[in-house]
Design a protein around this motif. Sequence first.
Motif, PDB file in Angstrom:
ATOM      1  N   ILE A 128       0.837  -1.197   0.000  1.00  0.00           N
ATOM      2  CA  ILE A 128       0.000   0.000   0.000  1.00  0.00           C
ATOM      3  C   ILE A 128       0.877   1.253   0.000  1.00  0.00           C
ATOM      4  CG2 ILE A 128      -1.789   1.287   1.242  1.00  0.00           C
ATOM      5  CD1 ILE A 128      -2.662  -1.432   2.462  1.00  0.00           C
ATOM      6  N   ASP A 129       1.936   1.228   0.791  1.00  0.00           N
ATOM      7  CA  ASP A 129       2.828   2.392   0.876  1.00  0.00           C
ATOM      8  C   ASP A 129       3.489   2.670  -0.468  1.00  0.00           C
ATOM      9  OD1 ASP A 129       4.119   4.444   2.485  1.00  0.00           O
ATOM     10  OD2 ASP A 129       5.950   3.270   2.269  1.00  0.00           O
ATOM     11  N   TYR A 130       3.855   1.619  -1.198  1.00  0.00           N
ATOM     12  CA  TYR A 130       4.446   1.808  -2.527  1.00  0.00           C
ATOM     13  C   TYR A 130       3.480   2.547  -3.433  1.00  0.00           C
ATOM     14  CZ  TYR A 130       6.494   0.704  -7.072  1.00  0.00           C
ATOM     15  OH  TYR A 130       7.033   0.792  -8.331  1.00  0.00           O
ATOM     16  N   LEU A 131       2.203   2.174  -3.366  1.00  0.00           N
ATOM     17  CA  LEU A 131       1.186   2.855  -4.166  1.00  0.00           C
ATOM     18  C   LEU A 131       1.095   4.331  -3.771  1.00  0.00           C
ATOM     19  CD1 LEU A 131      -1.092   2.090  -6.289  1.00  0.00           C
ATOM     20  CD2 LEU A 131      -2.636   2.097  -4.324  1.00  0.00           C
ATOM     21  N   HIS A 132       1.037   4.597  -2.465  1.00  0.00           N
ATOM     22  CA  HIS A 132       0.920   5.969  -1.975  1.00  0.00           C
ATOM     23  C   HIS A 132       2.133   6.808  -2.373  1.00  0.00           C
ATOM     24  CE1 HIS A 132      -2.167   4.905   1.424  1.00  0.00           C
ATOM     25  NE2 HIS A 132      -2.645   4.746   0.215  1.00  0.00           N
ATOM     26  N   LYS A 133       3.321   6.233  -2.266  1.00  0.00           N
ATOM     27  CA  LYS A 133       4.529   6.979  -2.612  1.00  0.00           C
ATOM     28  C   LYS A 133       4.584   7.332  -4.092  1.00  0.00           C
ATOM     29  CE  LYS A 133       7.645   5.416   1.067  1.00  0.00           C
ATOM     30  NZ  LYS A 133       8.835   4.579   1.384  1.00  0.00           N
ATOM     31  N   ASN A 134       3.895   6.558  -4.907  1.00  0.00           N
ATOM     32  CA  ASN A 134       3.886   6.815  -6.341  1.00  0.00           C
ATOM     33  C   ASN A 134       2.701   7.685  -6.774  1.00  0.00           C
ATOM     34  OD1 ASN A 134       6.051   5.240  -8.099  1.00  0.00           O
ATOM     35  ND2 ASN A 134       5.597   4.011  -6.273  1.00  0.00           N
ATOM     36  N   GLY A 135       2.058   8.322  -5.803  1.00  0.00           N
ATOM     37  CA  GLY A 135       1.044   9.316  -6.122  1.00  0.00           C
ATOM     38  C   GLY A 135      -0.368   8.793  -6.280  1.00  0.00           C
ATOM     39  N   TRP A 136      -0.619   7.529  -5.859  1.00  0.00           N
ATOM     40  CA  TRP A 136      -1.951   6.951  -6.016  1.00  0.00           C
ATOM     41  C   TRP A 136      -2.567   6.605  -4.668  1.00  0.00           C
ATOM     42  CZ3 TRP A 136      -4.178   7.121 -10.624  1.00  0.00           C
ATOM     43  CH2 TRP A 136      -3.382   7.129 -11.773  1.00  0.00           C
ATOM     44  N   VAL A 137      -3.877   6.686  -4.609  1.00  0.00           N
ATOM     45  CA  VAL A 137      -4.690   6.152  -3.514  1.00  0.00           C
ATOM     46  C   VAL A 137      -5.517   5.021  -4.120  1.00  0.00           C
ATOM     47  CG1 VAL A 137      -6.640   6.638  -1.990  1.00  0.00           C
ATOM     48  CG2 VAL A 137      -4.770   8.290  -2.193  1.00  0.00           C
ATOM     49  N   ASP A 266      -7.690  12.579  10.217  1.00  0.00           N
ATOM     50  CA  ASP A 266      -6.413  13.140  10.641  1.00  0.00           C
ATOM     51  C   ASP A 266      -5.817  12.390  11.832  1.00  0.00           C
ATOM     52  OD1 ASP A 266      -6.513  15.070   8.671  1.00  0.00           O
ATOM     53  OD2 ASP A 266      -7.484  16.551   9.960  1.00  0.00           O
ATOM     54  N   GLU A 267      -6.632  11.622  12.535  1.00  0.00           N
ATOM     55  CA  GLU A 267      -6.147  10.895  13.710  1.00  0.00           C
ATOM     56  C   GLU A 267      -5.677   9.480  13.374  1.00  0.00           C
ATOM     57  OE1 GLU A 267      -9.069  11.018  16.790  1.00  0.00           O
ATOM     58  OE2 GLU A 267      -9.038  13.215  16.937  1.00  0.00           O
ATOM     59  N   ARG A 268      -5.854   9.056  12.137  1.00  0.00           N
ATOM     60  CA  ARG A 268      -5.403   7.720  11.756  1.00  0.00           C
ATOM     61  C   ARG A 268      -3.899   7.720  11.477  1.00  0.00           C
ATOM     62  NH1 ARG A 268     -10.122   7.654   7.306  1.00  0.00           N
ATOM     63  NH2 ARG A 268     -11.846   7.939   8.785  1.00  0.00           N
ATOM     64  N   PRO A 269      -3.220   6.631  11.800  1.00  0.00           N
ATOM     65  CA  PRO A 269      -1.799   6.551  11.435  1.00  0.00           C
ATOM     66  C   PRO A 269      -1.658   6.405   9.930  1.00  0.00           C
ATOM     67  CG  PRO A 269      -2.584   4.434  12.237  1.00  0.00           C
ATOM     68  CD  PRO A 269      -3.712   5.397  12.452  1.00  0.00           C
ATOM     69  N   SER A 270      -0.495   6.725   9.408  1.00  0.00           N
ATOM     70  CA  SER A 270      -0.209   6.429   8.003  1.00  0.00           C
ATOM     71  C   SER A 270       0.068   4.940   7.877  1.00  0.00           C
ATOM     72  CB  SER A 270       1.006   7.227   7.527  1.00  0.00           C
ATOM     73  OG  SER A 270       2.188   6.728   8.132  1.00  0.00           O
ATOM     74  N   VAL A 271       0.032   4.455   6.660  1.00  0.00           N
ATOM     75  CA  VAL A 271       0.323   3.031   6.467  1.00  0.00           C
ATOM     76  C   VAL A 271       1.778   2.742   6.818  1.00  0.00           C
ATOM     77  CG1 VAL A 271       0.952   3.192   4.016  1.00  0.00           C
ATOM     78  CG2 VAL A 271      -0.067   1.085   4.901  1.00  0.00           C
ATOM     79  N   ARG A 272       2.661   3.715   6.643  1.00  0.00           N
ATOM     80  CA  ARG A 272       4.057   3.536   7.058  1.00  0.00           C
ATOM     81  C   ARG A 272       4.159   3.435   8.567  1.00  0.00           C
ATOM     82  NH1 ARG A 272       7.884   0.869   6.037  1.00  0.00           N
ATOM     83  NH2 ARG A 272       7.141   1.175   3.903  1.00  0.00           N
TER      84      ARG A 272
END
Length: 283
Positions: A128-137, A266-272
């Motif tokens: 999931i983090d790889y997707l987020h880092k590449n600009g996608w949700v 805003d209170e949720r952690p990031s996937v990282r």
Amino acid sequence: MSTEPREIPKALLDRFRPSTSTQIVDRRGSTVWKITIPAGKFALKVGYPIAETPDWPAQEWTALAPAREAFVLNTLHRTPVAYGQWDEGTWNCQPWQEGKNLYDLWERHRSILTLPRSEEIVQCCEAIDYLHKNGWVHGDIQPAHLITGDELNPHASLIDLALARGRPVFDRFDFPYRGCLVHYEAPEISEAVLSGGLITPTKASDVYAFGASLLMSVTGQRHVEYPDDADRADQRRAIVAKNHRSIKVGGAWGPLIAAMMQRDPDERPSVRDVAIEVASWST
């Protein structure tokens, strides 16, 4: 317009000439086969419009979904994913992801009440983090879309990216985001769908969906209680009106899943953050 295809369209049979083909999914708007060709094993996806019925409105976007997914995949991988159009919609042919989906993998935990391996979650986080880092949700995270390997081949793959948002897509294959499978939908997404306003999935809504996926996979329970026969609008009203159910998962898993499903995005952690937390448990 024909009914849902049960056979690989002839033009695609002629193009790929698979030595084997197995139908994996046949649902409203799309059919998927696992095929074997000289280059290896692939998933062949075919999309087509959904006709109106007494229970469902007509949907045109499903015809575009395979090509849209291929476009997203081609921004993420070095190996191009083939895609194109056929008589009723679009198609793509992407490498087959070997492994079990999260729900099937964790059947053992639902039946004997053990806790999952932390390595499996870290691998899912990395996908999931790889997707987020590449600009996608992703916009549609659910247990069936997280494919995990085994101890000999540890990995996790995030599949079904047709609803992903974040970077520009060719106009001819694009369509508005309308929410995802409601069993994993964040409250802010459900509220936006019900209001008819602009719906924008975010990294935070992906984290919520991931938490709801973990809850379902470990316990077999949806994140919010509603009748099994409730229609989608009523399901979404329940998600907006109610807090998520009490999370009865042992160890540190319960508090982590609860944090991922905080009502305030805003209170949720990031996937990282989730990956770092889970990785610390095995050190």
